[in-house]
Structure formats: structure tokens, C-alpha cells
Scaffold this motif. Structure first.
Motif, PDB file in Angstrom:
ATOM      1  N   ASP A  67    -125.344 -31.127  -1.500  1.00  0.00           N
ATOM      2  CA  ASP A  67    -126.675 -30.531  -1.480  1.00  0.00           C
ATOM      3  C   ASP A  67    -126.895 -29.811  -0.158  1.00  0.00           C
ATOM      4  O   ASP A  67    -126.074 -29.884   0.760  1.00  0.00           O
ATOM      5  CB  ASP A  67    -127.729 -31.626  -1.689  1.00  0.00           C
ATOM      6  CG  ASP A  67    -128.977 -31.100  -2.383  1.00  0.00           C
ATOM      7  OD1 ASP A  67    -129.259 -29.892  -2.256  1.00  0.00           O
ATOM      8  OD2 ASP A  67    -129.665 -31.896  -3.053  1.00  0.00           O
ATOM      9  N   THR A  68    -128.027 -29.117  -0.033  1.00  0.00           N
ATOM     10  CA  THR A  68    -128.307 -28.378   1.197  1.00  0.00           C
ATOM     11  C   THR A  68    -128.527 -29.291   2.393  1.00  0.00           C
ATOM     12  O   THR A  68    -128.506 -28.832   3.532  1.00  0.00           O
ATOM     13  CB  THR A  68    -129.548 -27.493   0.994  1.00  0.00           C
ATOM     14  OG1 THR A  68    -130.620 -28.282   0.470  1.00  0.00           O
ATOM     15  CG2 THR A  68    -129.243 -26.369   0.012  1.00  0.00           C
ATOM     16  N   ASN A  69    -128.727 -30.587   2.142  1.00  0.00           N
ATOM     17  CA  ASN A  69    -128.827 -31.547   3.242  1.00  0.00           C
ATOM     18  C   ASN A  69    -127.468 -32.109   3.639  1.00  0.00           C
ATOM     19  O   ASN A  69    -127.388 -32.999   4.494  1.00  0.00           O
ATOM     20  CB  ASN A  69    -129.783 -32.689   2.889  1.00  0.00           C
ATOM     21  CG  ASN A  69    -129.357 -33.432   1.629  1.00  0.00           C
ATOM     22  OD1 ASN A  69    -128.267 -33.203   1.092  1.00  0.00           O
ATOM     23  ND2 ASN A  69    -130.198 -34.332   1.142  1.00  0.00           N
ATOM     24  N   GLY A  70    -126.398 -31.626   3.020  1.00  0.00           N
ATOM     25  CA  GLY A  70    -125.052 -32.064   3.358  1.00  0.00           C
ATOM     26  C   GLY A  70    -124.601 -33.321   2.654  1.00  0.00           C
ATOM     27  O   GLY A  70    -123.461 -33.758   2.842  1.00  0.00           O
ATOM     28  N   LEU A  71    -125.449 -33.904   1.813  1.00  0.00           N
ATOM     29  CA  LEU A  71    -125.111 -35.136   1.106  1.00  0.00           C
ATOM     30  C   LEU A  71    -124.629 -34.814  -0.311  1.00  0.00           C
ATOM     31  O   LEU A  71    -125.027 -33.807  -0.901  1.00  0.00           O
ATOM     32  CB  LEU A  71    -126.331 -36.065   1.041  1.00  0.00           C
ATOM     33  CG  LEU A  71    -126.872 -36.538   2.392  1.00  0.00           C
ATOM     34  CD1 LEU A  71    -128.129 -37.383   2.198  1.00  0.00           C
ATOM     35  CD2 LEU A  71    -125.817 -37.313   3.176  1.00  0.00           C
ATOM     36  N   PRO A  72    -123.789 -35.687  -0.883  1.00  0.00           N
ATOM     37  CA  PRO A  72    -123.298 -35.438  -2.249  1.00  0.00           C
ATOM     38  C   PRO A  72    -124.432 -35.424  -3.262  1.00  0.00           C
ATOM     39  O   PRO A  72    -125.365 -36.220  -3.192  1.00  0.00           O
ATOM     40  CB  PRO A  72    -122.349 -36.620  -2.502  1.00  0.00           C
ATOM     41  CG  PRO A  72    -121.973 -37.106  -1.139  1.00  0.00           C
ATOM     42  CD  PRO A  72    -123.166 -36.872  -0.272  1.00  0.00           C
ATOM     43  N   VAL A  73    -124.327 -34.495  -4.227  1.00  0.00           N
ATOM     44  CA  VAL A  73    -125.301 -34.438  -5.318  1.00  0.00           C
ATOM     45  C   VAL A  73    -124.912 -35.479  -6.362  1.00  0.00           C
ATOM     46  O   VAL A  73    -123.758 -35.516  -6.807  1.00  0.00           O
ATOM     47  CB  VAL A  73    -125.319 -33.039  -5.962  1.00  0.00           C
ATOM     48  CG1 VAL A  73    -126.267 -33.012  -7.155  1.00  0.00           C
ATOM     49  CG2 VAL A  73    -125.708 -31.991  -4.938  1.00  0.00           C
ATOM     50  N   PRO A  74    -125.829 -36.350  -6.768  1.00  0.00           N
ATOM     51  CA  PRO A  74    -125.484 -37.346  -7.802  1.00  0.00           C
ATOM     52  C   PRO A  74    -125.057 -36.668  -9.096  1.00  0.00           C
ATOM     53  O   PRO A  74    -125.539 -35.580  -9.439  1.00  0.00           O
ATOM     54  CB  PRO A  74    -126.800 -38.121  -7.987  1.00  0.00           C
ATOM     55  CG  PRO A  74    -127.612 -37.835  -6.764  1.00  0.00           C
ATOM     56  CD  PRO A  74    -127.222 -36.471  -6.309  1.00  0.00           C
ATOM     57  N   LEU A  75    -124.160 -37.318  -9.805  1.00  0.00           N
ATOM     58  CA  LEU A  75    -123.738 -36.869 -11.142  1.00  0.00           C
ATOM     59  C   LEU A  75    -123.079 -35.497 -11.141  1.00  0.00           C
ATOM     60  O   LEU A  75    -123.033 -34.820 -12.164  1.00  0.00           O
ATOM     61  CB  LEU A  75    -124.936 -36.856 -12.105  1.00  0.00           C
ATOM     62  CG  LEU A  75    -125.664 -38.190 -12.291  1.00  0.00           C
ATOM     63  CD1 LEU A  75    -126.937 -37.987 -13.081  1.00  0.00           C
ATOM     64  CD2 LEU A  75    -124.760 -39.203 -12.980  1.00  0.00           C
ATOM     65  N   ALA A  76    -122.540 -35.105  -9.994  1.00  0.00           N
ATOM     66  CA  ALA A  76    -121.875 -33.798  -9.955  1.00  0.00           C
ATOM     67  C   ALA A  76    -120.605 -33.802 -10.789  1.00  0.00           C
ATOM     68  O   ALA A  76    -120.199 -32.765 -11.304  1.00  0.00           O
ATOM     69  CB  ALA A  76    -121.549 -33.428  -8.505  1.00  0.00           C
ATOM     70  N   ARG A  77    -119.972 -34.950 -10.947  1.00  0.00           N
ATOM     71  CA  ARG A  77    -118.690 -35.017 -11.637  1.00  0.00           C
ATOM     72  C   ARG A  77    -118.835 -35.599 -13.038  1.00  0.00           C
ATOM     73  O   ARG A  77    -119.610 -36.539 -13.265  1.00  0.00           O
ATOM     74  CB  ARG A  77    -117.681 -35.845 -10.833  1.00  0.00           C
ATOM     75  CG  ARG A  77    -117.394 -35.304  -9.448  1.00  0.00           C
ATOM     76  CD  ARG A  77    -116.215 -36.006  -8.808  1.00  0.00           C
ATOM     77  NE  ARG A  77    -114.948 -35.650  -9.432  1.00  0.00           N
ATOM     78  CZ  ARG A  77    -114.234 -34.566  -9.132  1.00  0.00           C
ATOM     79  NH1 ARG A  77    -114.674 -33.722  -8.220  1.00  0.00           N
ATOM     80  NH2 ARG A  77    -113.085 -34.314  -9.737  1.00  0.00           N
TER      81      ARG A  77
END
Length: 873
Positions: free
Chosen positions: A793-803
Motif C-alpha cells: 500500500d502507499t504506507n509501505g505495508l502489505p495489502v491484505p488478500l493481495a495473493r
């Protein structure tokens, strides 16, 4: 609020029927061995007959071509339930295709993990589709049903030397059956299945002058209910389409042939809704802003499993027709081929595309919010192509030479319109500001820029038109030098010249809330004490949602008046020209050690044209803060709507071998892309940019076996490490740097590292009854894959459920053929275990920010099953 549960008795009966059907069809995987023991041995078919393909624009045995090519017969497509190119991954694990919000615009094809994301008409595909030698300019144009085919070839890796435009990742080469010049023949297939699926296919070939001329007519009609059901009562992802094709084939003598083709197709479907797979943490604030609902009644894993959505209207239609003429003339010393084609494609789309039940906005015409007479959404694409090839041999057939030229002209009109609904400001206040700025700040704050009177955005609209005209010239040569009967060298090159002109024009727009918000910033009414700079940008960005923002927004007199887009990143009209040229080339060495073994190695350089981001934000101001701070002394800098051409260099080494009844093909590849083209939807706008580098490295194995007693099997496996290197942001344009930096080190979208397909078929007699029996079972596997453009995400953290997690899917078919071979009855099923998988995961528009985003998932087909009756005459 969840939908009511079905009656328990009905649910138990449906579950029992599905279990029985799945068990029956899955058991067919093991039937072939039983019947093979009782059936007489085939006398003629050894399984070693050559499979002739035209991957090099020459009719050759696929085992003799120094390229990675998968050749698929029509029978194999039927056995696997492949009705269009969207389901080809069940045949080839290297192939992947996904659709997002519309199929006509948002479809992306990938080979070896490499491809271009869709939903922007300015982007062309990295995988070219050719039907009867004619280039299909967008994947959405090529999504018609596959019927009456001669063969389908999947060419992996750059194919620009022979197949021309935009084949930097591969090509699909589809050939339909020609009319017969000597016999009357025809077929009819009728199917019925779950979701009230109905399909009718038919074709007839008639000689009109014995051994000289014939005509062939074929068509298909497909209808099915949607498998996505909304809490509003709407449904999506249905099928309602038909296609007609006619051919005239004339062969006045052995040296000349003329083939004329015409086709027409129409699509009128509901597509493509999505499941809310993650809801924003800001959803509980809907009541604070006066909304009666948050618009999302079902979400998360239960909604995904139940195929439940929350939307209202999703309509996607298309109408297209095309004509082509193919002339082949053998002069004795050389053969001339000419293919002339014209295609007219028109798509339409009307959507309540916020993916909720709230009245937020409508894209297109005819929706609940649409302004009367507003411009309909959709594309008009008109394409003319002309190809000439001259081919011959020299030096006692030691040289097989080919030279050619190609010209294409494409005109695109892309219409985009949007109208805001009654819930627009309250919903965006709730799901972006929670209670931090009070009740409905998007409405209240407009008063500061409008003389103290707040402005409601309901009914605000814009009608945007993008135009693009493209011309492409190319000259090419492809030559096979046979040094000996065993050693050959293939050399090819193509010079390509591309020119595109494009513009963005706004026909009409009105958005008083947007103008008031702009006034609030530019007059200083939005003070830093009242609203920090980031919040000011948020208020303007939401009230001036780019798809419904006027380009005529004005700046206050104190700043000299004129257009507000000189000071703020707001849509502005533009016109520009893109030019590029490139030489693509290929070289392969093939060594035929013996008739059953080919060893080859090759290097290819491919190219995909750049172009224009056909989006209202494509030419926005990039230095707004500096311009405002400079008080008019800093010159505005506007984004360039163009993106660069994509290039690829590939090394491929392979072996094609035949071991008795088994054919084995192995290919090792390394693809290096530069200026890789990427499309990202931020939740507010579509960004198109070039990434410095991307790479795909891996191996492909294909095995085909004929085990006798009418039993055949196939196994295909692909390992592809498709990724963005850690230094992929080097040299990237400043405007894209934030997005590209988050990409570096990530897998390419929808590029699983390991995929495989395995199948087993019995196609022979049923004991001594005279009846024929077909039993086919197959299973495909996919590793986990990212379904987003950017995982961080734009905050540098992983986006949930991306995979999307790894999965298996199974298909099966069992059929009986009458002794006279005229009728066949088949029971079939696809995705028998009902694996619910996501093809694409994206931000829900305007619903949450970094760390609180709502996410939607576009779902692939669930379990399908039914009956098919085939008749031949």
C-alpha cells in the motif's frame, strides 16, 4: 444483512446432486484403463502422426520447429470445455487471462507470467491474437466463442518478427476450418447446464463448384445466468452472445486460392461485478453522516464462497463485424500471400461501479443516476490491416526465404461519462474522513468557496472523449538456412515504424461542488489551521473525482483567472503525438540429431508499441505545491500522457524428442523486459507508467503419450519466476517513482511460479457394442499468485488478500457415440471441486485509504456442468 438461507430440503437435494455428479465425473479419470483392457487394439493410429502448424508461417510438424509452441486440436478444446480464449489455461499452464470491470476493456493476456494489465484502451496487449491471419487489436475484440476451428497455436516468447505488432510475450494463432471443395458436411452441437446454461453451435460446408469453390457457414449462440448474485437482486457474469461467420473459398487451379471471410457478433451481458473481499474499518461511520446503510451487506470469505455481491447495475455489450480476403498465388519460384482485413468493433458499458448498494455514481448512460442524454461509455475501434508475403526456396532447398510488409491503421474513440448520485458526498465523507472533520465535510466545506452556501454534488457529471489514430508500417524477413539435413539456422528481422496521434476533449460537464472546493483552496478559505494540506487535497480530490471534473474550472481573479488546472492537479484537455521505430529480430539454431530428436537454441528481441494513457488525469499538473507557493513565479509542469514502448530480449534453449509413443518437449527461457508497461488503479484514478525492468526466467515441459488401446495422456508443467528486479525503479519518471518503488522485488501480476495440467483420455469403442466411448479427465494446478498490480500500500505495508492461494481445478467429460458416428451424447463438468478463485483484486473505489482500504475481488468461474448432444452430417 445477509440474504435469507434457502430451504433446508432444497439445499440438501442440491448438495446431494452435486456430490453425485462430481463423484461420477471424477471417476471417469480411472475408467480408461478398464475399457482399454477389453477394447481391440487400434490398427493404424500410432500417435506419432505429425501435428502440422503454421507458427513460422510455413506448414511444418510442430516437433521440427525450433520454438516453444503448443498446438491444440479442436477436439482437445471440446474435451476441456474451452469455449473461448478465457479458458485456455486449462490447456496450457503458461497461459493466463483475466478480466476486471469490463471484458471489452479490462482483459489482460499473459504468457510465461508476462502481459499487459487492462482497463485502458490506450494499452495494447503483449500477447497478440491472430484469427485466420488477421491481427485482433485488443483482447476484448478477440473474446468471441471458439467454434469450427482447424487448430489453435500458443506461441510462447517474442514473436514480433513474423507476427508483427505487439507480440512481445507471445501470440495466439487461431485458424478456422476452410470450406470443403468436394463434400457436403456439417455439424450441430446443443448443450444445457447449470445456471440455465444453453449453447447452440452449428456449421455447414457446401461445394458450389466441384473441386473449385465452396462456402462454409458457422455460428454459435450462448446464454447463461450470472453466477454472481447481489443483495440488491442484480446478477453479473452471465452470458448472452452470438456469432456468425461466412466463408467463400475458391481454388481455380493448383497454384491459386482465394478465401473471403465475413463475421458478425453481438454481446449483451451483465459484467463485471466483484465481491467485497475486505471491508474498510471506516464502515461503521455511515450513520454519523446520515446514511441509512453502509452499502455493503456481504463481504469477506463468506461472500466470496457464496459468490455474493452488493452492487446494482453492471452492463457490458459489444457489437463487431469484420471482413478479410486472403490470396495465395504460387508463381513457381515463389509463393505470394496477401491478407487484407477490416474490423469494426463497438463496445458499451453502464455501471453503478462503486461496487456497493449506495447511490454514489454511475458510469455511462441509462443508469439510475445517469443524466438524460449523457454520452454512453464504450469504445469504437476501426482497424484496417494489409499484409503481403513472398516466400520461396533457393540453393536446392538449402534456403527457405520469406520477405514481407505489413500496414495497419487504427482509429479509436473512447467515450467516458460519469454522473454523481445522491449519496456521493456523504459516502465519501464517511469512508475517507470517518468523524474527523464533522458531518459530511465534503458538502459542508464547499460553503467556504461558494459565498457561505454549501453545494450538493448530486447530479454532477462529465462527458469525456478520447481519440487516437495509429498507423504502423513494417518490413520483415524470415529465413531458414539448412546447412545439412540435420543442422539449420533461422534468421529473421522486422523494421517497425509507429505513429499515434491522440487527444482528450470534454463535450460537457457540470460540478459546482468541485468548483467551490477549488475556490476554497485557491482563495485561501481552506486555511492550514482549518485543513492541513493533505486534507485540502483530499477534499478537492473527492469533490473533483477526475471522471466527473470539468476541464473549465476557473481560478480566482486574484491569481489572474484562467483555468484552475494551472494551479491544481485537475483534468485538462490535451493533444499529442507519439512516434517510435524499432528493429525486432530473432535467430535460432536447430540440430536434428535424428528423426526423433531436435535440439535448439535461440535469441529474440521483441517490441510493443508505446502510446497514450486515455485517462482524464493523464496530463495533470505535477508541481502544484511549487506553483502555489511561488505565487505565479513558478512555471507549471504537466504530466506527459504518453508512455514508452516496451522491449524484451529472450534466450530460449529447448529439446523436442519422441520416445516411442511419447513426445516430450522441454524449453528453458530467460526474458528481460525494459520499459515494461504497467497500469495501476489507485481507487481514484488509472496510472499508466513504464517500469525500468522486469524479468521472467523458467522452464516448460510438455509430454504427450499414446498408450495404445485408444488411451492417450498429456502432462504440461511451467515454472516461471516472473518478477520486478530490486533495481526496477532506476531511471523511472518522477511521477511514477512512488508506484514503481513499491513494485521492485514483487512478482508480476497473476504470474504463479509453478503451474501444471495433466489429462487422460480414452476415445475408442465400448466393448464390441459398436458404440464409441469418450472418457476424459484433467486437472490443473496453480501456485499462489499476486492478483494486484502492487502488493504494497502507499504506507509501505502489505495489502491484505493481495495473493490468491494455490489451488487445483478438475474437469471431466464422458460421452457415447452411436455406431454410425453421427450422434454423440456427453456429460461434462468443469472446476468440479468448485474452487472459488480471484483473478484480480483491486481497491474498492473511494472507500478507505492506506491501511483501511476496502478491497474487491473479480471472481473466476465456479463449478459448471451439463449435457451436450453432437450431430454430424
Amino acid at each position: 444483512m445477509s440474504p435469507p438461507d434457502p430451504p433446508l430440503k432444497e439445499e440438501r437435494e442440491m448438495r446431494r446432486f452435486n456430490q453425485i455428479l462430481t463423484a461420477a465425473l471424477c471417476s471417469t479419470m480411472f475408467v480408461p484403463a478398464v475399457y482399454a483392457q477389453e477394447a481391440p487394439q487400434a490398427e493404424e493410429d500410432s500417435g506419432n502422426e505429425p501435428i502440422i502448424v503454421t507458427a513460422t508461417l510455413r506448414a511444418m510438424d510442430v516437433q521440427d520447429i525450433p520454438l516453444a509452441v503448443t498446438a491444440v486440436a479442436p477436439e482437445a478444446l471440446e474435451r476441456e470445455g474451452v469455449s473461448d480464449i478465457k479458458t485456455l489455461s486449462s490447456i496450457s499452464p503458461s497461459f493466463n487471462i483475466q478480466s476486471s470491470q469490463t471484458e471489452t476493456q479490462g482483459t489482460s493476456i499473459k504468457i510465461r507470467g508476462v502481459g499487459t494489465t487492462g482497463n485502458n484502451t490506450g494499452l495494447e496487449s503483449s500477447v497478440g491474437v491472430f484469427i485466420d491471419g488477421v491481427y485482433q487489436s485488443r483482447p476484448g475484440v478477440a473474446l468471441g466463442d471458439l467454434v469450427d476451428l482447424e487448430r489453435l497455436e500458443i506461441l510462447r516468447g517474442p514473436q514480433g518478427t513474423l507476427f508483427g505488432r505487439n507480440t512481445s510475450a507471445g501470440a495466439l494463432n487461431i485458424s478456422t476450418k476452410r470450406p470443403s471443395l468436394s463434400e457436403f458436411e456439417g455439424f450441430v452441437n446443443a448443450s444445457y447446464g447449470n445456471y440455465d446454461f444453453m449453447n447452440l453451435q452449428g456449421g455447414v460446408s457446401v461445394p458450389i463448384a466441384q473441386d473449385v469453390a465452396g462456402i462454409r457457414l458457422s455460428g454459435t449462440w450462448r446464454k447463461r445466468d450470472g453466477y454472481l448474485k447481489s443483495t440488491t437482486g442484480a446478477e453479473s457474469n452471465n452470458r448472452d452472445r452470438y456469432m456468425l461467420r461466412g466463408q467463400l473459398y475458391i481454388e481455380p487451379n493448383a497454384d491459386v486460392s482465394i478465401r473471403l471471410l465475413a463475421d458478425y457478433s453481438k454481446v449483451d451481458e451483465n459484467c463485471c461485478d466483484a465481491v467485497v473481499v475486505r471491508e474498510t474499518e471506516l464502515a461503521p461511520f455511515f450513520a454519523f453522516h446520515g446514511l441509512t446503510t453502509d452499502g455493503v451487506d456481504v463481504s469477506g470469505p463468506s461472500a466470496l464462497k457464496g459468490l455474493d455481491t452488493n452492487s446494482q447495475l453492471f452492463k457490458n455489450g459489444a457489437e463487431q463485424w469484420g471482413v478479410s480476403a486472403e490470396l495465395k498465388w504460387d508463381f513457381g519460384g515463389a509463393k505470394l500471400t496477401s491478407i487484407t482485413a477490416y474490423r469494426d468493433f463497438q463496445s458499451s458499458s453502464t455501471q453503478e461501479s462503486d461496487f456497493t448498494s449506495l447511490n454514489i455514481f454511475t458510469s455511462g448512460a441509462g443508469g439510475s443516476n445517469s443524466r438524460p442524454g449523457i454520452l454512453p461509455n464504450g469504445d469504437i475501434i476501426k482497424t484496417f490491416t494489409q499484409e503481403l508475403r513472398l516466400q520461396g526456396t533457393a540453393f536446392n532447398d538449402h534456403l527457405d526465404w520469406l520477405v514481407g510488409a505489413f500496414y495497419s491503421k487504427e482509429d479509436i474513440t473512447s467515450n467516458q461519462s460519469m454522473t454523481f448520485g445522491a449519496d456521493y458526498q456523504r459516502a465519501n465523507s464517511a469512508f475517507n474522513f470517518a468523524n474527523a472533520l464533522g458531518v459530511n465535510p465534503l458538502f459542508a466545506l464547499t460553503a467556504l468557496g461558494n459565498g457561505g452556501i454549501p453545494v450538493n454534488s448530486a447530479g454532477s457529471f462529465a462527458e469525456n472523449v478520447f481519440s487516437q489514430s495509429a498507423k504502423s508500417f513494417s518490413f520483415f524477413t524470415h529465413n531458414v538456412i539448412n546447412f545439412t539435413d540435420k543442422l539449420s539456422l533461422t534468421l529473421g528481422a522486422r523494421y517497425v515504424d509507429e505513429k499515434k496521434t491522440a487527444s482528450f476533449d470534454q463535450l460537457n460537464a457540470s460540478n459546482g461542488a468541485c468548483q467551490a472546493s477549488v475556490n476554497g483552496v485557491l482563495t485561501g478559505a481552506f486555511t492550514a489551521a482549518l485543513l492541513p494540506g493533505a486534507v485540502q487535497s483530499g477534499v478537492v480530490g473527492l469533490n473533483c473525482f477526475p471522471f466527473a471534473a470539468p476541464v473549465t474550472l476557473t481560478a480566482p481573479a486574484g491569481l489572474g483567472g484562467g483555468l484552475a488546472s494551472r494551479f491544481l492537479p485537475l483534468p485538462r484537455e490535451w493533444a499529442n503525438v507519439f512516434k517510435d521505430d524499432e528493429i525486432t529480430y530473432t535467430a535460432q539454431v536447430g540440430y536434428k540429431a535424428n528423426p526423433d530428436l531436435l535440439i535448439y537454441a535461440g535469441y529474440s528481441h521483441g517490441f510493443k508499441s508505446g502510446g497514450f494513457n486515455l485517462d482524464p488525469t493523464a496530463a495533470n499538473l505535477t508541481n502544484s505545491a511549487a506553483v502555489l507557493a511561488g505565487g505565479g513565479t513558478v512555471a507549471p509542469v504537466f504530466a506527459d500522457p504518453r508512455f514508452e514502448s516496451e522491449k524484451v530480449n529472450q534466450i530460449e534453449v529447448g529439446v523436442k524428442a519422441t520416445f516411442g509413443p511419447i513426445k516430450a518437449n522441454l524449453a528453458l527461457f530467460d526474458m528481460k523486459m525494459s520499459d515494461f508497461q504497467v497500469l495501476e488503479f489507485t481507487g481514484v484514478q488509472f496510472l499508466t507508467f513504464n517500469v525500468n525492468s522486469a524479468r521472467s526466467t523458467g522452464a516448460e515441459l510438455e509430454l504427450f503419450g499414446d498408450f495404445g488401446n485408444y488411451v492417450t495422456g498429456n502432462l504440461a508443467m511451467t515454472y516461471a519466476d516472473a518478477r520486478y528486479p530490486s533495481d526496477c525503479a532506476v531511471g523511472v519518471a518522477p511521477g511514477a517513482l512512488g508506484s514503481v518503488t513499491r513494485l521492485c522485488g514483487q512478482d508480476l501480476t497473476n504470474a504463479p511460479k509453478f503451474t501444471s495440467v495433466v489429462g487422460l483420455t480414452y476415445d475408442g469403442p465400448l466393448n464390441n457394442s459398436g458404440w464409441g466411448l469418450l472418457v476424459n479427465g484433467s486437472m490443473n494446478y496453480s501456485d499462489s499468485r499476486t492478483t494486484r498490480t502492487i502488493d504494497l500500500d502507499t504506507n509501505g505495508l502489505p495489502v491484505p488478500l493481495a495473493r490468491q492461494e494455490n489451488y487445483f481445478k478438475m474437469n471431466a467429460r464422458i460421452g457415447l457415440t452411436t455406431p454410425d458416428e453421427r450422434f454423440t451424447f456427453e456429460l461434462w463438468g468443469t472446476n468440479l471441486t468448485n474452487e472459488i478463485t480471484r483473478g484480480i483484486t483491486a481497491n474498492t473505489p473511494l472507500r478507505g485509504g492506506a491501511g483501511t482500504r476496502s478491497l474487491i475481488g473479480f471472481v473466476e468461474e465456479p463449478r459448471m456442468y451439463g449435457l451436450t448432444v453432437r450431430a454430424k452430417f
